[in-house]
Design an enzyme around this catalytic site. Structure first.
Site, PDB file in Angstrom:
ATOM      1  N   HIS A 123      37.064 -26.533  -8.393  1.00  0.00           N
ATOM      2  CA  HIS A 123      37.755 -26.808  -9.645  1.00  0.00           C
ATOM      3  C   HIS A 123      37.185 -25.959 -10.780  1.00  0.00           C
ATOM      4  O   HIS A 123      37.923 -25.379 -11.582  1.00  0.00           O
ATOM      5  CB  HIS A 123      37.651 -28.294 -10.004  1.00  0.00           C
ATOM      6  CG  HIS A 123      38.218 -28.609 -11.353  1.00  0.00           C
ATOM      7  ND1 HIS A 123      37.457 -28.606 -12.497  1.00  0.00           N
ATOM      8  CD2 HIS A 123      39.477 -28.890 -11.735  1.00  0.00           C
ATOM      9  CE1 HIS A 123      38.221 -28.882 -13.526  1.00  0.00           C
ATOM     10  NE2 HIS A 123      39.458 -29.072 -13.090  1.00  0.00           N
TER      11      HIS A 123
ATOM     12  N   GLU B 153      20.898  19.237   1.590  1.00  0.00           N
ATOM     13  CA  GLU B 153      19.911  18.828   0.586  1.00  0.00           C
ATOM     14  C   GLU B 153      18.541  19.461   0.809  1.00  0.00           C
ATOM     15  O   GLU B 153      17.592  19.153   0.078  1.00  0.00           O
ATOM     16  CB  GLU B 153      19.777  17.307   0.590  1.00  0.00           C
ATOM     17  CG  GLU B 153      19.441  16.717   1.955  1.00  0.00           C
ATOM     18  CD  GLU B 153      19.533  15.199   1.987  1.00  0.00           C
ATOM     19  OE1 GLU B 153      19.526  14.569   0.919  1.00  0.00           O
ATOM     20  OE2 GLU B 153      19.616  14.649   3.096  1.00  0.00           O
TER      21      GLU B 153
ATOM     22  N   GLY C  93      23.302  16.944  -1.658  1.00  0.00           N
ATOM     23  CA  GLY C  93      22.444  15.929  -2.264  1.00  0.00           C
ATOM     24  C   GLY C  93      21.581  16.598  -3.307  1.00  0.00           C
ATOM     25  O   GLY C  93      20.538  17.164  -2.977  1.00  0.00           O
ATOM     26  N   SER C  94      22.033  16.559  -4.551  1.00  0.00           N
ATOM     27  CA  SER C  94      21.375  17.378  -5.576  1.00  0.00           C
ATOM     28  C   SER C  94      19.976  16.893  -5.913  1.00  0.00           C
ATOM     29  O   SER C  94      19.131  17.698  -6.329  1.00  0.00           O
ATOM     30  CB  SER C  94      22.240  17.428  -6.842  1.00  0.00           C
ATOM     31  OG  SER C  94      22.491  16.131  -7.340  1.00  0.00           O
ATOM     32  N   ASN C  95      19.688  15.610  -5.722  1.00  0.00           N
ATOM     33  CA  ASN C  95      18.340  15.133  -6.037  1.00  0.00           C
ATOM     34  C   ASN C  95      17.291  15.771  -5.130  1.00  0.00           C
ATOM     35  O   ASN C  95      16.296  16.339  -5.593  1.00  0.00           O
ATOM     36  CB  ASN C  95      18.272  13.608  -5.905  1.00  0.00           C
ATOM     37  CG  ASN C  95      18.937  12.905  -7.063  1.00  0.00           C
ATOM     38  OD1 ASN C  95      19.199  13.499  -8.094  1.00  0.00           O
ATOM     39  ND2 ASN C  95      19.227  11.626  -6.887  1.00  0.00           N
ATOM     40  N   ASP C  96      17.513  15.664  -3.809  1.00  0.00           N
ATOM     41  CA  ASP C  96      16.531  16.239  -2.884  1.00  0.00           C
ATOM     42  C   ASP C  96      16.552  17.756  -2.931  1.00  0.00           C
ATOM     43  O   ASP C  96      15.504  18.406  -2.805  1.00  0.00           O
ATOM     44  CB  ASP C  96      16.792  15.756  -1.458  1.00  0.00           C
ATOM     45  CG  ASP C  96      16.081  14.438  -1.169  1.00  0.00           C
ATOM     46  OD1 ASP C  96      15.003  14.210  -1.730  1.00  0.00           O
ATOM     47  OD2 ASP C  96      16.621  13.619  -0.396  1.00  0.00           O
TER      48      ASP C  96
ATOM     49  N   CYS D 173      27.415  14.460  -3.846  1.00  0.00           N
ATOM     50  CA  CYS D 173      27.330  13.009  -4.027  1.00  0.00           C
ATOM     51  C   CYS D 173      26.064  12.609  -4.757  1.00  0.00           C
ATOM     52  O   CYS D 173      25.730  11.432  -4.802  1.00  0.00           O
ATOM     53  CB  CYS D 173      27.399  12.295  -2.675  1.00  0.00           C
ATOM     54  SG  CYS D 173      26.072  12.751  -1.533  1.00  0.00           S
TER      55      CYS D 173
END
Length: 805
Positions: free
Chosen positions: A421, A681, A702-705, A752
């Protein structure tokens, strides 16, 4: 024997709404239109609005009723005083004899059809203005279950009439602007389904929190239905993906077990005039078990889709299982009235911009945020002085609470689920609600400032203090189309359906390790080699999580598969790229049981992670579970649009070993349309891109790695943060080369990583280099998509950009 005041359900249809209300007309419509197609609906009859008006006239109720309501509107009489006086008028009346005899005759005819002299029946109220597309009166009037005997039936009908003027019904009609005297009441009488021996639940043909239209959401609890409707139990929840019904073996994307601590059953010892039901505690077996198996869930979902197709609109249904026969029945079907009013392209997104201690959490109702002082209420008697704008914190609510809920900024309950409810009324009133917290009334202090957030996925959170938040109004219809595919990054199944309206071209990155960490929680090797887990607390936790599974590994496979399927559902049939687990060894060690299987590493970021784990004896059996889960997502649940992506693959030889390992577990590239991508990456991925391209169907940067490894900067090092920038020329040259080589090899390449979400100029660079897709975080999708479109138009018009590679 029938007449204008008593009508068999099978003679009714939607044209009869003015006579018998939406609920009874809909039951007749279901019997006539879908009964021959396998949809089971209990038979019965309905009294009409004419019977109600005849009752009012025969007992002289009209004039006095008008006086009482006028006194209430003028402020001369309070709500409780007025409601009690009006209800007494109805309870003290009697049916005209001809109407009473027709009700008795219809009841005897129902008994003859069922082979019982005095059949047990369910007696349900239905206001003739009920279940309109823009208003729902559901649950405001009374239902009486397991009514036996002619005189008991007539008394139940009188009580239904009286319930047209409960306090909550009076309040709701005033809120919606309905004339009290213009609303009549029909009574539906149906053969009683022995749910007291079986189960009951509610279904919606869309997700009630997000409006996502491609699912059927089923709730289920043991016993009669009042516990679910009133929210006094936490039911099981099942979510079925409609487009794959009939196309896949079992398109169930969520299966959540509720606590189900009690159930309502028949009370054979109750006096004739008293309610013939009682609440009892459920057994340990009932609490541990799911109410429905997949076969029953899918049968109910197919019925729900048939009903939705017949009516051409989203529907709210009730169902029951007869425990004496095992048969399922639909009991009610009415239009869904909240999400149906919301547009598909315009919505408001709330963003929480602060953090604080989480006091309680539960199912999130709605998707907004509110703040205010807590008012802990333990009884309806304590709500008279409820201040407007306070957060209502209580055990559970019932329809008598509606007046106070109208004054609340948000609602928090200890008990109940998404069909309780509290949940239904909160949706109707547009309030954020967190239901089924378990302990909110114990942990929240009266007067304490709270922030109630339902904008973080399916789990709502109650924060201590007043946190900053903002609301963003979005018109998705104004978003430009782009030449570059724009995808989304997703991680949390809880929030998966929240972003379904985004015009994304699919999912560029679904993070498997997030699902493992947040939902599975156990290290996969601890499930295949439990004898190696020495920590007693870990062993107990594993036993709790895997309860009901003969094979602990099956717990991992099923839980992971459902989480990934839910991530995929809003984007079907567009591609959904699922990255295989990419925990580092220190992160794996923090999973339950993980310490027994992980060795300390000096630099986990460059250590035993990604592809190197999948064929190694230390993790090989755990990887087999990942493959089984992915096969289940694609082949059993049916999401063949899922693409598998291999992370941190250092050499072509390692790629060959991983692909062989996958194939050994049924994930063979090309089989059943399976595509396998690789994260690009590592610098070697770019240098040897031609060789990797021969082994994979696509790349995702994978641009970070890649930034970390090109610049030699530990991305987690605070002291080096200023040096970590994916826009550095060395990094952008590597990315540009990867794009060029992928296109030369004839495979797609996307990105990504976090970069395009954080830096619009980086997104512009990627578009200019001709990247095929950019995958963005959902909360940055809108602003970055516009920037990408602007870049595309500028490039089409001529040279020039803001950034050089």
């Amino acid at each position: 024997m029938s007449g204008p005041d008593v009508l068999p359900l099978e003679e009714l249809g939607m044209a009869d709404v003015p006579r018998v209300g939406g609920k009874n007309a809909s039951l007749g419509e279901l019997l006539r239109a879908l009964g021959g197609r396998g949809v089971r609906v209990p038979g019965g009859f309905a009294t009409s609005a004419d019977a109600y008006r005849a009752y009012v006239a025969a007992n002289g109720i009209g004039p006095r009723l008008g006086e009482l309501l006028a006194a209430h509107r003028s402020g001369r009489a309070g709500l409780r005083e007025t409601g009690a006086a009006v209800r007494e008028l109805f309870l003290g009346g009697a049916f005209p004899e001809d109407t009473a005899e027709r009700i008795r005759a219809a009841y005897r005819a129902l008994g003859a059809r069922t082979g019982r002299a005095d059949p047990a029946v369910a007696v349900r109220s239905n206001a003739t203005a009920e279940d309109l597309p823009d208003a729902s009166f559901a649950g405001q009037q009374e239902t009486f279950l397991d009514v036996v005997g002619e005189e008991a039936l007539l008394e139940a009908c009188r009580r239904c009439y009286a319930s047209l003027f409960t306090d909550r019904a009076i309040t709701y009609r005033e809120l919606k602007g309905f004339d009290h005297l213009a609303v009549a009441l029909s009574v539906g009488v149906q053969e009683m389904v022995r749910a007291d021996l079986g189960a009951f639940g509610v279904m919606f043909t869309l997700d009630t929190e997000t409006g996502f239209p491609d699912v059927v959401v089923v709730s289920a609890a043991w016993g009669l239905g009042e516990t679910v409707v009133q929210g006094s139990v936490d039911p099981d929840k099942y979510v079925v993906f409609k487009p794959l019904l009939g196309a896949a073996p079992a398109p169930v994307v969520e299966r959540t077990r509720g606590a189900k601590l009690q159930k309502m059953v028949r009370d054979d010892d109750a006096p004739a005039a008293a309610p013939r039901t009682r609440l009892v505690a459920t057994t340990d077996r009932e609490r541990r078990a799911f109410v429905l198996d997949d076969a029953d869930v899918l049968r109910l979902a197919r019925w729900a889709v048939q009903v939705e197709e017949h009516y051409g609109r989203p529907m709210d249904l009730e169902w029951a299982e007869d425990g004496s026969t095992g048969e399922l029945f639909l009991l009610q079907a009415r239009p869904e009235t909240v999400q149906a009013r919301r547009g598909r392209t315009r919505f408001t997104v709330h963003h929480l911009e602060g953090s604080g201690p989480v006091l309680a959490s539960g199912a999130a109702i709605g998707d907004v945020i509110a703040a205010g002082p807590a008012r802990v209420v333990r009884s309806p008697a304590d709500v008279e002085d409820f201040p407007a704008g306070a957060v209502l914190v209580t055990g559970t609510t019932d329809p008598d609470w509606v007046p106070v809920m109208r004054r609340a900024a948000a609602v928090v309950t200890d008990h109940g689920g998404p069909t309780s409810h509290a949940a239904i009324v909160s949706r109707e009133l547009g309030l954020p609600a967190v239901v089924g917290t378990g302990d909110a009334t114990a942990v929240v202090a009266d007067g304490q400032e709270l922030t109630v957030s339902c904008a973080e996925g399916e789990r709502g959170r109650v924060y201590a203090g007043t946190l900053p938040f903002r609301a963003e109004e979005v018109d998705l219809g104004s978003l430009p189309r782009t030449r570059t595919a724009i995808m989304v990054n997703v991680a949390s199944p809880d929030a998966a359906l929240r972003w379904w309206r985004l015009p994304a071209d699919g999912v560029g990155l679904a993070r498997m390790e997030f699902v493992v960490n947040s939902i599975v929680q156990v290290h996969p090797m601890a499930l295949v080699r439990p004898e190696r887990v020495a920590d007693e607390a870990d062993r107990r936790r594993i036993a709790e999580l895997t309860e009901g599974f003969e094979d602990p590994g099956e717990y991992f496979v099923q839980t992971l598969a459902l989480g990934l399927a839910k991530l995929a559902a809003p984007h079907h049939p567009r591609p959904v790229v699922v990255r295989l687990s990419d925990f580092k060894s220190n992160e794996y060690a923090h999973l339950v049981g993980g310490a027994a299987f992980e060795q300390a590493e000096e630099n986990p970021m460059l250590g035993f992670r990604g592809a190197s784990r999948y064929y190694d004896p230390r993790y090989r059996e755990g990887f087999a579970l990942e493959c089984r889960a992915l096969r289940r997502v694609r082949e059993h649940i049916g999401f063949r649009n899922v693409v598998v992506m291999v992370p941190f693959c250092r050499t072509p030889a390692e790629a060959d070993r991983v692909l062989a390992e996958m194939a050994a577990h049924g994930l063979e590239r090309g089989r059943e349309g399976l595509k396998v991508y690789m994260m690009c990456e590592i610098p070697s991925n770019v240098v040897l891109a031609e060789q990797f391209a021969a082994r994979f169907d696509g790349f995702s940067i994978g641009s970070n790695d890649l930034t970390q490894l090109v610049l030699g900067v530990d991305r987690d090092a605070e002291a080096l943060r200023a040096l970590f920038d994916e826009r550095d020329e060395a990094v952008t040259r590597m990315i540009a080369e990867a794009i060029r080589k992928a296109h030369a090899a004839g495979i797609p390449i996307g990105i990504c990583g976090q970069g395009p979400s954080d830096h619009p100029d980086f997104a512009e660079f990627l578009v200019r280099e001709g990247i095929d897709s950019i995958s963005l975080n959902p909360d940055s999708f809108l602003r970055t998509a516009r920037r990408i479109a602007e870049t595309g138009r500028r490039l089409a018009a001529g040279p020039g950009s803001t950034m050089d590679a």
